[in-house]
Write an enzyme that holds these catalytic residues in place. Sequence first.
Site, PDB file in Angstrom:
ATOM      1  N   SER A  62      34.886  33.747  39.500  1.00  0.00           N
ATOM      2  CA  SER A  62      35.932  33.691  40.476  1.00  0.00           C
ATOM      3  C   SER A  62      37.318  33.444  39.590  1.00  0.00           C
ATOM      4  CB  SER A  62      36.037  32.543  41.390  1.00  0.00           C
ATOM      5  OG  SER A  62      36.985  32.606  42.345  1.00  0.00           O
ATOM      6  N   ASP A 117      31.728  39.472  49.816  1.00  0.00           N
ATOM      7  CA  ASP A 117      32.321  38.409  49.297  1.00  0.00           C
ATOM      8  C   ASP A 117      33.808  38.239  50.071  1.00  0.00           C
ATOM      9  OD1 ASP A 117      34.204  36.280  48.142  1.00  0.00           O
ATOM     10  OD2 ASP A 117      33.536  37.249  45.937  1.00  0.00           O
ATOM     11  N   HIS A 151      30.534  35.193  47.904  1.00  0.00           N
ATOM     12  CA  HIS A 151      31.216  34.557  46.883  1.00  0.00           C
ATOM     13  C   HIS A 151      30.065  33.491  45.977  1.00  0.00           C
ATOM     14  CE1 HIS A 151      34.789  33.875  44.628  1.00  0.00           C
ATOM     15  NE2 HIS A 151      34.665  32.852  44.570  1.00  0.00           N
TER      16      HIS A 151
END
Length: 173
Positions: A62, A117, A151
């Site tokens: 991320s 995601d 995610h």
Amino acid sequence: MDALISNALVDVFVRFDIIGLSPDSQEDEAGIKQAAENVKALIDQEVKNGIPSNRIILGGFSQGGALSLYTALTTHQKLAGVVALSCWLPLRASFPQGPISGVNKDIAVLQCHGDCDPLVPIMFGSLTVEKLKTMINPANVTFKTYSGMMHSSSLEEMMDVKQFIDKHLPPID
């Protein structure tokens, strides 16, 4: 205890504000650049400790993956590669059109993204990989997607990361 201290220091080095999560969102340019300079200082310290920069792979998930990509494309140290998981290329508009001329123009990149995601949509990953392929040797850019992954990470993704590391950081004889 040393590992906890080290992890805490690295966490402090990689912070920048995320103002929004859309391709046209304003970005914390000063924060991103400062965080990248902090990572570059860590690389310099490792080189001073005897680790050749071409034996260093930057990686993250991320925000950490975003910073890893940005740092690798702006550093003057030749790196072994980048692992960029569920992320995007920050300040992508600030990069020139066409190939970069730095020492990492041929860097190996493994970019991975889940197709479900909700936080960093796969569109960000797709836009990033297309931009990367115009900036560095496209043959060295690998983009892997994982069906149903949000995610997060998966065993399949971690096995792909392991294979990438094994390939780009072979044991020293």
